[in-house]
Design a protein around this motif. Structure first.
Motif, PDB file in Angstrom:
ATOM      1  N   ASN A 182       0.701  -1.172  -0.013  1.00  0.00           N
ATOM      2  CA  ASN A 182      -0.168   0.204  -0.125  1.00  0.00           C
ATOM      3  C   ASN A 182       0.805   1.157  -0.073  1.00  0.00           C
ATOM      4  OD1 ASN A 182      -2.757  -1.037  -0.077  1.00  0.00           O
ATOM      5  ND2 ASN A 182      -2.330  -1.934   1.523  1.00  0.00           N
ATOM      6  N   LEU A 183       2.011   1.120   0.445  1.00  0.00           N
ATOM      7  CA  LEU A 183       3.037   2.189   0.432  1.00  0.00           C
ATOM      8  C   LEU A 183       3.913   2.521  -0.932  1.00  0.00           C
ATOM      9  CD1 LEU A 183       4.668   1.908   4.006  1.00  0.00           C
ATOM     10  CD2 LEU A 183       3.091   3.642   3.421  1.00  0.00           C
ATOM     11  N   PHE A 184       3.803   1.325  -1.638  1.00  0.00           N
ATOM     12  CA  PHE A 184       4.719   1.320  -2.891  1.00  0.00           C
ATOM     13  C   PHE A 184       3.951   0.618  -3.823  1.00  0.00           C
ATOM     14  CE2 PHE A 184       7.827   1.423   0.736  1.00  0.00           C
ATOM     15  CZ  PHE A 184       8.716   2.253   0.046  1.00  0.00           C
ATOM     16  N   GLU A 185       4.434   0.780  -5.131  1.00  0.00           N
ATOM     17  CA  GLU A 185       3.655   0.039  -6.313  1.00  0.00           C
ATOM     18  C   GLU A 185       4.671  -0.385  -7.100  1.00  0.00           C
ATOM     19  OE1 GLU A 185      -0.364   0.999  -8.515  1.00  0.00           O
ATOM     20  OE2 GLU A 185       1.101   2.442  -9.270  1.00  0.00           O
ATOM     21  N   GLY A 186       4.624  -1.581  -7.769  1.00  0.00           N
ATOM     22  CA  GLY A 186       5.573  -2.140  -8.550  1.00  0.00           C
ATOM     23  C   GLY A 186       4.993  -2.173  -9.939  1.00  0.00           C
ATOM     24  N   LEU A 187       5.718  -2.806 -10.706  1.00  0.00           N
ATOM     25  CA  LEU A 187       5.124  -2.721 -12.314  1.00  0.00           C
ATOM     26  C   LEU A 187       3.888  -3.120 -12.617  1.00  0.00           C
ATOM     27  CD1 LEU A 187       8.674  -4.476 -13.590  1.00  0.00           C
ATOM     28  CD2 LEU A 187       7.920  -1.935 -13.884  1.00  0.00           C
ATOM     29  N   MET A 188       3.735  -4.173 -12.025  1.00  0.00           N
ATOM     30  CA  MET A 188       2.190  -4.649 -12.032  1.00  0.00           C
ATOM     31  C   MET A 188       1.505  -4.967 -10.872  1.00  0.00           C
ATOM     32  SD  MET A 188       2.163  -4.978 -15.516  1.00  0.00           S
ATOM     33  CE  MET A 188       0.790  -5.975 -16.084  1.00  0.00           C
ATOM     34  N   ASN A 189       0.152  -4.599 -10.752  1.00  0.00           N
ATOM     35  CA  ASN A 189      -0.793  -4.942  -9.610  1.00  0.00           C
ATOM     36  C   ASN A 189      -1.736  -6.350  -9.766  1.00  0.00           C
ATOM     37  OD1 ASN A 189       0.409  -2.912  -8.179  1.00  0.00           O
ATOM     38  ND2 ASN A 189      -1.428  -1.442  -9.046  1.00  0.00           N
ATOM     39  N   GLN A 190      -2.455  -6.520  -8.787  1.00  0.00           N
ATOM     40  CA  GLN A 190      -3.423  -7.544  -9.185  1.00  0.00           C
ATOM     41  C   GLN A 190      -4.813  -6.977  -8.975  1.00  0.00           C
ATOM     42  OE1 GLN A 190      -2.551 -10.759  -6.469  1.00  0.00           O
ATOM     43  NE2 GLN A 190      -1.141 -11.486  -7.682  1.00  0.00           N
ATOM     44  N   ALA A 191      -5.724  -7.610  -9.776  1.00  0.00           N
ATOM     45  CA  ALA A 191      -7.179  -6.964  -9.521  1.00  0.00           C
ATOM     46  C   ALA A 191      -7.830  -7.858  -8.625  1.00  0.00           C
ATOM     47  CB  ALA A 191      -7.998  -7.592 -10.915  1.00  0.00           C
ATOM     48  N   ALA A 192      -9.203  -7.641  -8.154  1.00  0.00           N
ATOM     49  CA  ALA A 192      -9.785  -8.294  -6.920  1.00  0.00           C
ATOM     50  C   ALA A 192      -9.894  -9.918  -7.132  1.00  0.00           C
ATOM     51  CB  ALA A 192     -11.248  -7.953  -6.927  1.00  0.00           C
ATOM     52  N   ASP A 193      -9.654 -10.390  -8.600  1.00  0.00           N
ATOM     53  CA  ASP A 193      -9.897 -11.830  -8.835  1.00  0.00           C
ATOM     54  C   ASP A 193      -8.245 -12.286  -8.838  1.00  0.00           C
ATOM     55  OD1 ASP A 193      -8.958 -10.998 -11.195  1.00  0.00           O
ATOM     56  OD2 ASP A 193     -10.601 -11.962 -12.348  1.00  0.00           O
TER      57      ASP A 193
ATOM     58  N   GLY B 188       0.397  -1.362 -13.000  1.00  0.00           N
ATOM     59  CA  GLY B 188       0.774  -0.715 -11.830  1.00  0.00           C
ATOM     60  C   GLY B 188       1.436   0.527 -12.410  1.00  0.00           C
ATOM     61  N   VAL B 189       2.709   0.648 -12.071  1.00  0.00           N
ATOM     62  CA  VAL B 189       3.707   1.912 -12.619  1.00  0.00           C
ATOM     63  C   VAL B 189       3.792   1.393 -14.030  1.00  0.00           C
ATOM     64  CG1 VAL B 189       5.966   2.887 -12.588  1.00  0.00           C
ATOM     65  CG2 VAL B 189       4.966   2.092 -10.373  1.00  0.00           C
ATOM     66  N   ALA B 190       3.672   0.179 -14.344  1.00  0.00           N
ATOM     67  CA  ALA B 190       3.885  -0.208 -15.928  1.00  0.00           C
ATOM     68  C   ALA B 190       2.504  -0.125 -16.459  1.00  0.00           C
ATOM     69  CB  ALA B 190       4.568  -1.442 -16.045  1.00  0.00           C
ATOM     70  N   THR B 191       2.292   0.495 -17.734  1.00  0.00           N
ATOM     71  CA  THR B 191       0.949   0.481 -18.273  1.00  0.00           C
ATOM     72  C   THR B 191       0.833  -0.823 -19.164  1.00  0.00           C
ATOM     73  OG1 THR B 191       2.081   1.884 -20.182  1.00  0.00           O
ATOM     74  CG2 THR B 191       0.844   3.041 -18.371  1.00  0.00           C
ATOM     75  N   ASP B 192       2.003  -1.313 -19.775  1.00  0.00           N
ATOM     76  CA  ASP B 192       2.164  -2.517 -20.304  1.00  0.00           C
ATOM     77  C   ASP B 192       3.573  -3.014 -20.603  1.00  0.00           C
ATOM     78  OD1 ASP B 192       3.209  -0.947 -22.408  1.00  0.00           O
ATOM     79  OD2 ASP B 192       1.295  -0.759 -23.583  1.00  0.00           O
ATOM     80  N   TYR B 193       3.697  -4.394 -21.331  1.00  0.00           N
ATOM     81  CA  TYR B 193       4.977  -4.768 -21.421  1.00  0.00           C
ATOM     82  C   TYR B 193       4.933  -5.642 -22.851  1.00  0.00           C
ATOM     83  CZ  TYR B 193       3.079  -9.182 -19.287  1.00  0.00           C
ATOM     84  OH  TYR B 193       2.349 -10.192 -19.293  1.00  0.00           O
ATOM     85  N   GLU B 194       6.279  -5.881 -23.137  1.00  0.00           N
ATOM     86  CA  GLU B 194       6.449  -6.531 -24.451  1.00  0.00           C
ATOM     87  C   GLU B 194       7.303  -7.803 -24.285  1.00  0.00           C
ATOM     88  OE1 GLU B 194       7.609  -3.946 -27.837  1.00  0.00           O
ATOM     89  OE2 GLU B 194       5.587  -3.001 -27.803  1.00  0.00           O
ATOM     90  N   VAL B 195       7.247  -8.663 -24.902  1.00  0.00           N
ATOM     91  CA  VAL B 195       8.146  -9.786 -24.700  1.00  0.00           C
ATOM     92  C   VAL B 195       8.848 -10.110 -25.888  1.00  0.00           C
ATOM     93  CG1 VAL B 195       8.337 -12.017 -23.761  1.00  0.00           C
ATOM     94  CG2 VAL B 195       6.345 -10.767 -23.082  1.00  0.00           C
ATOM     95  N   SER B 196       9.960 -10.404 -26.165  1.00  0.00           N
ATOM     96  CA  SER B 196      10.775 -10.840 -27.126  1.00  0.00           C
ATOM     97  C   SER B 196      10.530 -12.234 -27.602  1.00  0.00           C
ATOM     98  CB  SER B 196      12.336 -10.856 -26.970  1.00  0.00           C
ATOM     99  OG  SER B 196      12.611 -11.486 -25.909  1.00  0.00           O
ATOM    100  N   ASP B 197      10.973 -12.597 -28.835  1.00  0.00           N
ATOM    101  CA  ASP B 197      10.485 -13.832 -29.433  1.00  0.00           C
ATOM    102  C   ASP B 197      10.991 -15.000 -28.681  1.00  0.00           C
ATOM    103  OD1 ASP B 197       9.000 -12.595 -31.594  1.00  0.00           O
ATOM    104  OD2 ASP B 197      10.516 -12.618 -32.920  1.00  0.00           O
ATOM    105  N   ASP B 198      12.066 -14.792 -28.236  1.00  0.00           N
ATOM    106  CA  ASP B 198      12.647 -15.957 -27.544  1.00  0.00           C
ATOM    107  C   ASP B 198      12.382 -15.954 -25.892  1.00  0.00           C
ATOM    108  OD1 ASP B 198      14.027 -13.838 -26.327  1.00  0.00           O
ATOM    109  OD2 ASP B 198      16.164 -14.442 -26.873  1.00  0.00           O
ATOM    110  N   ASN B 199      11.313 -15.108 -25.665  1.00  0.00           N
ATOM    111  CA  ASN B 199      10.734 -15.079 -24.235  1.00  0.00           C
ATOM    112  C   ASN B 199      11.966 -14.498 -23.152  1.00  0.00           C
ATOM    113  OD1 ASN B 199       7.928 -15.581 -24.992  1.00  0.00           O
ATOM    114  ND2 ASN B 199       8.589 -17.749 -25.225  1.00  0.00           N
ATOM    115  N   LEU B 200      13.028 -14.211 -23.348  1.00  0.00           N
ATOM    116  CA  LEU B 200      13.875 -13.703 -22.839  1.00  0.00           C
ATOM    117  C   LEU B 200      14.358 -12.406 -22.231  1.00  0.00           C
ATOM    118  CD1 LEU B 200      17.078 -16.059 -23.960  1.00  0.00           C
ATOM    119  CD2 LEU B 200      15.608 -16.232 -22.026  1.00  0.00           C
ATOM    120  N   THR B 201      13.492 -11.546 -23.006  1.00  0.00           N
ATOM    121  CA  THR B 201      13.565  -9.909 -22.769  1.00  0.00           C
ATOM    122  C   THR B 201      12.245  -9.436 -22.784  1.00  0.00           C
ATOM    123  OG1 THR B 201      15.579 -10.000 -24.148  1.00  0.00           O
ATOM    124  CG2 THR B 201      14.553  -7.984 -23.395  1.00  0.00           C
ATOM    125  N   TYR B 202      11.961  -8.868 -21.526  1.00  0.00           N
ATOM    126  CA  TYR B 202      10.776  -8.118 -21.176  1.00  0.00           C
ATOM    127  C   TYR B 202      10.997  -6.662 -21.065  1.00  0.00           C
ATOM    128  CZ  TYR B 202       8.530 -12.378 -19.734  1.00  0.00           C
ATOM    129  OH  TYR B 202       7.833 -13.882 -19.753  1.00  0.00           O
TER     130      TYR B 202
END
Length: 521
Positions: A47-58, A64-78
């Protein structure tokens, strides 16, 4: 006072006083995101800090601080894109550099973070070498492409990596504030945070108060003005204070759920949680010789009648545990173990045989010490376990309780014979439990080591289908019994019916005060 008289989405009339007050059993381990290691502390930090992503009630991921993210084709870079309007409580912008600083800080040996291993678990490039002291923290696979672009490079693909960014260890940290104040940066007068709330009061042993952060990017949609956590060690005192209207939420004392559900059908709630309750054997050099024999460990596990503990002692809807991983975990059904299939009479018979085989009996009685952290519920369970062992096996267990911080330290230093353990999942996947018993896990307090087990979990990191590997891992636990699973948690609360939007569907029970509100009574 809420900014609106009615809730913008539900239309409910809002209470004039938007304060949420709840009970905590113990002091928090820390309010530093990279140091905190307990559930209560993480609730405050979330509640004091916010990370890249949050969770909804479910429990699903939301920005969170991040609006979205992209993943590379090899799934190694976010690559995470940070929102322009995210600022610290002092008005400074939250940048990718704040995440780089925090993640390096979590991995750096000099920080001595109890959750340092989590950074390695996230498969971040070079994490293992940095933690081992073989590389500098600057070589961790994180970088600020620019102020609003944060890039993470993994050493192996990890399908649930984004879920791990809701964990407090990954929250940003204000470098200049930490450098100026050192360890005292988490005091109310020094702390700068980026979450929906700021720290206004921190009285160890008494209370923690959070106030709405006017600089938070989504402040206009936050309804609760204040969050008050009261430290009340006695569950019955807490219940009395709840009934007097002093608390909006408290845990139900062991055994009282059936009565309270009848008296307060709207307020007594029970739902599955992603947590297990267990006892761990000290299998390190300093542990008792008796526990090095798996037959002794198995005998003690078999003789515990879990139904008595879940139905009579706890009585809150908790399922008895015959596996380490709870049923509530997504995407994995724990296997049925041999022990789970037996009647209690058969278990007791087998326990006596195994203990006799190991050389213990009337002429050579087994005796050991067991510790737990101070709580009426933990005490009741420990007493019942010790009575079962005494009556069925002639085993003498000497009980001792400890305050939370002393207990964590004692267990972490292997200064015990048998100790209570509990784990709430850091993310919703079976590995958050099974990884605890890996030989080099930071929370493997019993120092259990099994090469075959380690190999299975290493393989699972990159496997398409993890289920058979996790099933095999659970079967090794059932055979070796390095821990005694007792039950899996339910969230058993008294929750005031005027609290809106409590996330009962989130098995991790990550709750965000910014999403709660108080309804006019």
């Amino acid at each position: 006072m809420a900014q609106t008289e009615t809730h913008p989405e539900t239309g409910e009339t809002l209470a004039e006083d938007q304060t949420f007050t709840y009970r905590m059993l113990d002091d928090v381990s820390s309010l530093d995101p990279q140091i905190v290691e307990d559930v209560n502390g993480s609730d405050i930090v979330r509640n004091l800090f916010e990370g890249l992503m949050n969770q909804a009630a479910d429990g699903t991921l939301v920005p969170g601080v991040a609006t979205d993210y992209e993943v590379s084709d090899d799934n190694l870079t976010y690559t995470f894109t940070l929102r322009d309007d995210a600022v610290w409580s002092n008005g400074d912008p939250v940048t990718a550099g704040d995440f780089v600083f925090a993640w390096r800080r979590a991995a750096a040996p000099e920080t001595a973070s109890p959750y340092q291993w989590f950074v390695e678990l996230m498969s971040i490039e070079n994490a293992a070498a940095i933690i081992a002291g073989d590389m500098e923290p600057e070589e961790l696979g994180v970088r600020a492409v620019d102020d609003k672009t944060f890039e993470v490079t993994l050493s192996t693909p990890l399908p649930y990596f984004p879920q791990m960014t809701t964990h407090s260890t990954t929250f940003p940290a204000p470098q200049s504030v930490i450098e100026e104040h050192g360890a005292s940066w988490t005091q109310p007068e020094n702390m700068v945070s980026n979450g929906a709330y700021t720290l206004s009061e921190f009285n160890p042993g008494e209370r923690i108060v959070l106030e709405r952060n006017e600089n938070y990017w989504d402040n206009e949609n936050t309804i609760l003005d204040r969050v008050v956590a009261l430290i009340i060690n006695d569950e019955n005192v807490a219940l009395t204070r709840y009934q007097a209207g002093e608390l909006d939420r408290t845990e139900v004392p062991a055994g009282q759920f059936p009565r309270l559900k009848e008296e307060y059908p709207e307020e007594a709630v029970s739902f599955p949680r992603l947590c297990n309750y267990y006892y761990t054997f000290n299998l390190s050099e300093s542990g008792p010789e008796a526990f090095k024999d798996p037959n002794v460990r198995k005998a003690l596990a078999l003789a515990i009648d879990r139904d008595i503990i879940t139905e009579n002692v706890k009585a809150g809807g908790e399922p008895p545990a015959y596996t380490f991983t709870p049923e509530a975990v997504a995407g994995f059904t724990p296997p049925t173990t041999e022990m789970a299939e037996m009647t209690q009479a058969e278990r007791d018979e087998m326990a006596r045989e195994l203990l006799a085989e190991a050389g213990y009996g009337e002429d050579n009685p087994l005796s050991f010490d067991m510790i737990y952290n101070t709580s009426e519920s933990h005490e009741k369970i420990a007493v019942v376990m010790s009575q079962m062992w005494k009556q069925k096996l002639g085993v003498q267990a000497n009980l001792a309780n400890m305050e939370w911080k002393v207990f964590l330290d004692t267990r972490g230093q292997q200064d015990f014979e048998m100790a209570r353990g509990a784990w709430c999942g850091d993310y919703n996947e079976a590995s958050t439990f099974l990884d605890l018993l890996q030989s080099d896990s930071g929370y493997n307090d019993g120092k259990y080591a099994n090469e075959e087990y380690d190999a299975l979990l290493a393989e699972a990191k990159t496997a398409e289908d993890t289920s058979p590997l996790y099933t095999e891992a659970e079967q090794i636990i059932a055979e070796d019994m390095p821990v005694i699973p007792i039950y899996h948690y339910a969230g058993v609360y008294m929750l005031d019916s005027d609290v809106g939007n409590w996330p009962v569907d989130n098995v991790e029970q990550n709750w965000y005060a910014k999403d709660l509100y108080k309804i006019a009574e």
